[in-house]
Write a protein that holds these residues in place. Structure first.
Motif, PDB file in Angstrom:
ATOM      1  N   ILE A  66       0.845  -1.198   0.000  1.00 36.78           N
ATOM      2  CA  ILE A  66       0.000   0.000   0.000  1.00 36.78           C
ATOM      3  C   ILE A  66       0.877   1.243   0.000  1.00 36.78           C
ATOM      4  O   ILE A  66       1.871   1.310   0.737  1.00 36.78           O
ATOM      5  CB  ILE A  66      -0.930   0.000   1.225  1.00 36.78           C
ATOM      6  CG1 ILE A  66      -1.880  -1.205   1.182  1.00 36.78           C
ATOM      7  CG2 ILE A  66      -1.728   1.295   1.322  1.00 36.78           C
ATOM      8  CD1 ILE A  66      -2.552  -1.518   2.503  1.00 36.78           C
ATOM      9  N   VAL A  67       0.514   2.214  -0.831  1.00 32.26           N
ATOM     10  CA  VAL A  67       1.197   3.510  -0.800  1.00 32.26           C
ATOM     11  C   VAL A  67       0.165   4.602  -0.539  1.00 32.26           C
ATOM     12  O   VAL A  67      -0.937   4.568  -1.093  1.00 32.26           O
ATOM     13  CB  VAL A  67       1.942   3.809  -2.130  1.00 32.26           C
ATOM     14  CG1 VAL A  67       3.087   2.842  -2.331  1.00 32.26           C
ATOM     15  CG2 VAL A  67       1.001   3.774  -3.316  1.00 32.26           C
ATOM     16  N   PRO A  68       0.469   5.559   0.330  1.00 37.53           N
ATOM     17  CA  PRO A  68      -0.440   6.702   0.522  1.00 37.53           C
ATOM     18  C   PRO A  68      -0.453   7.561  -0.736  1.00 37.53           C
ATOM     19  O   PRO A  68       0.605   7.887  -1.287  1.00 37.53           O
ATOM     20  CB  PRO A  68       0.182   7.461   1.703  1.00 37.53           C
ATOM     21  CG  PRO A  68       1.143   6.499   2.341  1.00 37.53           C
ATOM     22  CD  PRO A  68       1.630   5.623   1.230  1.00 37.53           C
ATOM     23  N   ALA A  69      -1.635   7.904  -1.193  1.00 38.12           N
ATOM     24  CA  ALA A  69      -1.779   8.783  -2.366  1.00 38.12           C
ATOM     25  C   ALA A  69      -2.629   9.962  -1.939  1.00 38.12           C
ATOM     26  O   ALA A  69      -3.811  10.044  -2.234  1.00 38.12           O
ATOM     27  CB  ALA A  69      -2.415   8.027  -3.526  1.00 38.12           C
ATOM     28  N   MET A  70      -2.011  10.889  -1.215  1.00 37.47           N
ATOM     29  CA  MET A  70      -2.775  11.976  -0.601  1.00 37.47           C
ATOM     30  C   MET A  70      -2.063  13.319  -0.683  1.00 37.47           C
ATOM     31  O   MET A  70      -2.250  14.186   0.172  1.00 37.47           O
ATOM     32  CB  MET A  70      -3.096  11.629   0.845  1.00 37.47           C
ATOM     33  CG  MET A  70      -1.882  11.352   1.723  1.00 37.47           C
ATOM     34  SD  MET A  70      -2.312  10.847   3.425  1.00 37.47           S
ATOM     35  CE  MET A  70      -2.773   9.137   3.202  1.00 37.47           C
ATOM     36  N   ILE A 123       4.123   1.170   2.447  1.00 35.66           N
ATOM     37  CA  ILE A 123       5.381   1.857   2.137  1.00 35.66           C
ATOM     38  C   ILE A 123       5.070   3.338   1.955  1.00 35.66           C
ATOM     39  O   ILE A 123       4.563   3.771   0.911  1.00 35.66           O
ATOM     40  CB  ILE A 123       6.046   1.279   0.873  1.00 35.66           C
ATOM     41  CG1 ILE A 123       6.315  -0.219   1.061  1.00 35.66           C
ATOM     42  CG2 ILE A 123       7.335   2.025   0.575  1.00 35.66           C
ATOM     43  CD1 ILE A 123       6.964  -0.878  -0.150  1.00 35.66           C
ATOM     44  N   SER A 124       5.331   4.089   3.005  1.00 33.72           N
ATOM     45  CA  SER A 124       5.018   5.518   2.997  1.00 33.72           C
ATOM     46  C   SER A 124       6.295   6.317   2.812  1.00 33.72           C
ATOM     47  O   SER A 124       7.233   6.214   3.595  1.00 33.72           O
ATOM     48  CB  SER A 124       4.337   5.911   4.316  1.00 33.72           C
ATOM     49  OG  SER A 124       3.972   7.277   4.294  1.00 33.72           O
ATOM     50  N   SER A 125       6.328   7.104   1.767  1.00 35.78           N
ATOM     51  CA  SER A 125       7.508   7.906   1.452  1.00 35.78           C
ATOM     52  C   SER A 125       7.063   9.142   0.697  1.00 35.78           C
ATOM     53  O   SER A 125       6.061   9.124  -0.020  1.00 35.78           O
ATOM     54  CB  SER A 125       8.483   7.089   0.593  1.00 35.78           C
ATOM     55  OG  SER A 125       9.476   7.910   0.022  1.00 35.78           O
ATOM     56  N   GLN A 175       1.642  10.557   6.865  1.00 31.67           N
ATOM     57  CA  GLN A 175       0.725   9.915   5.922  1.00 31.67           C
ATOM     58  C   GLN A 175       0.437   8.474   6.329  1.00 31.67           C
ATOM     59  O   GLN A 175      -0.679   7.984   6.147  1.00 31.67           O
ATOM     60  CB  GLN A 175       1.296   9.990   4.506  1.00 31.67           C
ATOM     61  CG  GLN A 175       1.415  11.424   4.011  1.00 31.67           C
ATOM     62  CD  GLN A 175       1.468  11.558   2.508  1.00 31.67           C
ATOM     63  OE1 GLN A 175       1.720  10.599   1.783  1.00 31.67           O
ATOM     64  NE2 GLN A 175       1.215  12.768   2.017  1.00 31.67           N
ATOM     65  N   ARG A 176       1.421   7.809   6.899  1.00 32.39           N
ATOM     66  CA  ARG A 176       1.185   6.460   7.423  1.00 32.39           C
ATOM     67  C   ARG A 176       0.140   6.505   8.538  1.00 32.39           C
ATOM     68  O   ARG A 176      -0.760   5.659   8.614  1.00 32.39           O
ATOM     69  CB  ARG A 176       2.485   5.858   7.949  1.00 32.39           C
ATOM     70  CG  ARG A 176       2.334   4.429   8.490  1.00 32.39           C
ATOM     71  CD  ARG A 176       3.607   3.981   9.192  1.00 32.39           C
ATOM     72  NE  ARG A 176       4.714   3.939   8.272  1.00 32.39           N
ATOM     73  CZ  ARG A 176       5.013   2.886   7.504  1.00 32.39           C
ATOM     74  NH1 ARG A 176       4.263   1.798   7.576  1.00 32.39           N
ATOM     75  NH2 ARG A 176       6.044   2.912   6.701  1.00 32.39           N
ATOM     76  N   HIS A 215      -5.438   5.552  10.823  1.00 33.22           N
ATOM     77  CA  HIS A 215      -6.701   6.023  11.382  1.00 33.22           C
ATOM     78  C   HIS A 215      -7.892   5.579  10.537  1.00 33.22           C
ATOM     79  O   HIS A 215      -9.019   5.491  11.036  1.00 33.22           O
ATOM     80  CB  HIS A 215      -6.700   7.548  11.512  1.00 33.22           C
ATOM     81  CG  HIS A 215      -5.903   8.055  12.670  1.00 33.22           C
ATOM     82  ND1 HIS A 215      -6.041   7.545  13.933  1.00 33.22           N
ATOM     83  CD2 HIS A 215      -4.957   9.028  12.753  1.00 33.22           C
ATOM     84  CE1 HIS A 215      -5.220   8.180  14.755  1.00 33.22           C
ATOM     85  NE2 HIS A 215      -4.551   9.079  14.065  1.00 33.22           N
ATOM     86  N   LEU A 216      -7.650   5.316   9.263  1.00 28.72           N
ATOM     87  CA  LEU A 216      -8.710   4.843   8.378  1.00 28.72           C
ATOM     88  C   LEU A 216      -8.809   3.317   8.375  1.00 28.72           C
ATOM     89  O   LEU A 216      -9.591   2.747   7.613  1.00 28.72           O
ATOM     90  CB  LEU A 216      -8.473   5.348   6.951  1.00 28.72           C
ATOM     91  CG  LEU A 216      -8.484   6.868   6.756  1.00 28.72           C
ATOM     92  CD1 LEU A 216      -8.115   7.224   5.322  1.00 28.72           C
ATOM     93  CD2 LEU A 216      -9.843   7.454   7.123  1.00 28.72           C
ATOM     94  N   GLY A 217      -8.014   2.663   9.212  1.00 27.22           N
ATOM     95  CA  GLY A 217      -8.020   1.206   9.267  1.00 27.22           C
ATOM     96  C   GLY A 217      -7.196   0.566   8.175  1.00 27.22           C
ATOM     97  O   GLY A 217      -7.383  -0.612   7.849  1.00 27.22           O
ATOM     98  N   ILE A 218      -6.263   1.317   7.615  1.00 25.67           N
ATOM     99  CA  ILE A 218      -5.391   0.799   6.560  1.00 25.67           C
ATOM    100  C   ILE A 218      -3.974   0.714   7.117  1.00 25.67           C
ATOM    101  O   ILE A 218      -3.277   1.720   7.238  1.00 25.67           O
ATOM    102  CB  ILE A 218      -5.434   1.709   5.313  1.00 25.67           C
ATOM    103  CG1 ILE A 218      -6.862   1.799   4.770  1.00 25.67           C
ATOM    104  CG2 ILE A 218      -4.488   1.193   4.235  1.00 25.67           C
ATOM    105  CD1 ILE A 218      -7.025   2.799   3.631  1.00 25.67           C
ATOM    106  N   SER A 219      -3.576  -0.476   7.486  1.00 24.14           N
ATOM    107  CA  SER A 219      -2.263  -0.704   8.068  1.00 24.14           C
ATOM    108  C   SER A 219      -1.819  -2.118   7.729  1.00 24.14           C
ATOM    109  O   SER A 219      -2.617  -2.953   7.282  1.00 24.14           O
ATOM    110  CB  SER A 219      -2.300  -0.519   9.598  1.00 24.14           C
ATOM    111  OG  SER A 219      -3.121  -1.519  10.190  1.00 24.14           O
ATOM    112  N   GLU A 220      -0.556  -2.392   7.964  1.00 20.03           N
ATOM    113  CA  GLU A 220      -0.043  -3.736   7.666  1.00 20.03           C
ATOM    114  C   GLU A 220      -0.714  -4.782   8.533  1.00 20.03           C
ATOM    115  O   GLU A 220      -1.052  -5.875   8.063  1.00 20.03           O
ATOM    116  CB  GLU A 220       1.469  -3.779   7.865  1.00 20.03           C
ATOM    117  CG  GLU A 220       2.074  -5.135   7.524  1.00 20.03           C
ATOM    118  CD  GLU A 220       3.588  -5.120   7.467  1.00 20.03           C
ATOM    119  OE1 GLU A 220       4.174  -6.202   7.255  1.00 20.03           O
ATOM    120  OE2 GLU A 220       4.193  -4.032   7.624  1.00 20.03           O
TER     121      GLU A 220
END
Length: 445
Positions: free
Chosen positions: A104-108, A138-140, A119-120, A125-130
């Motif tokens: 998963i990558v944050p697209a925000m 992978i947040s970068s 961003q991670r 908080h949205l329930g999106i985690s490993e």
């Protein structure tokens, strides 16, 4: 006279936060109208979005196979989309079942303070985690420049996403808050701005949102042509804030199909019971609710000059920040009145980063600050034109995503009742506040 004393504390990490507000002002007590709880009459939504999506994705994988062991970037944004955690989890699970390696990558864009960790945390908080979705996040903020669009705009994309074998953006299609065009919020905006991180978001916003109707399709199409976008997953929510339609889009179809989905989303969107209100009380605002904290398409308050909506509201009152916005108060400037407790929660670093990236700063301005909820609503009622406080047409909502169960004043209810679109859930009664001037529990739930 209002005397406002503000104390800012600068932390070791360079962040700064409002620590204290002392107000030497209290509005005159006025008689407020009675209110009652009402519910919009809507058909139940039996739609199982996750199952529909899994069926479409399984069929797509079969007809468009990816190499075994291929890496797939699932792009997820910062909005509080209904059931987004389950959807991302099931998509990831199906990809793993096909011997692929999803992540998963944050697209925000610049949300989450424009930091990788921020961003991670937004995704968590949205329930999106490993731990929940079963795949790495992978947040970068690292991006690569894919080139320049036909009109010369540099196009940036998340490095980890573009280096994968496939990218699957998942986003809700809906009206945008800052511009009008055939493509607004959706897959193309996620490709052009969300995946571009802070650098990409800033690059497009510097051109001006009045050009987004041209830039979003142009830059999004460039990403489609130069990045490994495998398919897009479009979600549409109904007035219940529940997903009522999901559609897997082939890359070649996104540009042509998304405008049609936008029209469907417009038909399904929730609305206030009346386009003309004296006072709108909003229980909470936040980036997890809307990009502008509270949806201008509901409130009629737009951060960009020239945009208008159906709603016309004399006074907007904001009583709190959502928990998941983490202090980002973008949109507070679109309110007329707020409370000291709300302002004390503002993380100015995150808020300012957001509005500076977007180049629209009025969303971070501070409205009138009252000591508590009671004073804020009193001040709003007595500053409306051509109506006595006891006769104001007032709606009280939890947030702009929750418009099915709300509270309305009796003068407003008298106009709503004959239409038969709403049903009363309670008898009318006085608005109740506790000893600290806060709305009593249950009024905004």
């Amino acid at each position: 006279m209002i005397r406002l004393q503000v104390q800012l504390l600068v932390a070791a990490d360079g962040d700064y936060k409002l620590m204290e507000i002392n107000l030497n002002y209290k509005p005159a007590a006025v008689q407020l109208p009675k209110v009652r709880r009402v519910r919009q009459k809507l058909e139940p939504n039996p739609y199982d979005a996750a199952e529909v999506l899994l069926s479409e994705l399984a069929s797509w994988l079969k007809s468009n196979p990816l190499p075994s062991g291929g890496r797939v970037a699932i792009a997820a944004g910062s909005r509080g989309i209904s059931g987004i955690s389950e959807i991302v989890t099931k998509v990831a699970g199906l990809l793993k079942a096909h011997h692929l390696h999803p992540f998963i990558v944050p697209a925000m864009g610049s949300h989450g303070g424009a930091t990788a960790e921020g961003q991670r945390e937004v995704l968590e908080h949205l329930g999106i985690s490993e731990s929940i979705c079963g795949v790495p996040v992978i947040s970068s903020m690292e991006v690569v420049c894919l080139g320049t669009s036909p009109s010369g705009v540099p196009v940036y994309t998340d490095r980890h996403a573009v280096e994968a074998d496939a990218i699957i953006p998942i986003n809700r299609v809906k009206l945008h808050t800052d511009y009008r065009g055939p493509l607004e919020s959706g897959i193309m905006k996620m490709l052009s701005i969300g995946l571009g991180k802070q650098k990409g978001a800033n690059s497009l916003h510097r051109m001006g949102t009045e050009h987004f109707s041209r830039l979003i399709p142009e830059v999004g199409q460039y990403v489609l042509e130069h990045a490994p976008v495998y398919c897009g997953i479009a979600l549409i929510e109904d007035a219940h804030h529940q997903i009522c339609h999901v559609e897997l889009l082939a890359p070649k179809d996104i540009l042509s199909r998304e405008p049609q989905l936008l029209q469907l989303a417009k038909q399904k969107q929730a609305k206030l019971p009346s386009a003309l209100l004296d006072v709108l009380v909003v229980g909470e605002i936040g980036k997890d609710i809307n990009g502008d904290g509270m949806d201008p398409n509901v409130t009629g308050r737009f951060g960009v000059p020239g945009l208008t909506g159906e709603s016309v509201v004399q006074k907007v009152v904001v009583l709190d920040l959502s928990e998941h916005t983490e202090g980002n108060a973008c949109g507070i400037g679109l309110a007329d009145i707020t409370t000291a407790a709300t302002v004390s929660k503002i993380n100015f670093a995150k808020t300012y980063m957001n509005v500076i990236t977007a180049l629209v700063t009025n969303g971070a301005r501070l409205p009138l600050i009252m000591q508590d909820d009671q004073d804020a609503i009193m001040a709003a009622a007595q500053t409306c034109l051509n109506v006595e406080p006891a006769q104001i047409r007032m709606a009280m909502i939890r947030n702009t995503n929750c418009l099915t169960d709300i509270w309305v004043s009796e003068p407003l209810w008298k106009d709503m009742e004959p239409e038969g679109l709403w049903e009363a859930l309670s008898s009318s009664g006085q608005i109740l506040f506790d000893q600290d001037g806060r709305l009593m529990t249950g009024v905004m739930n």
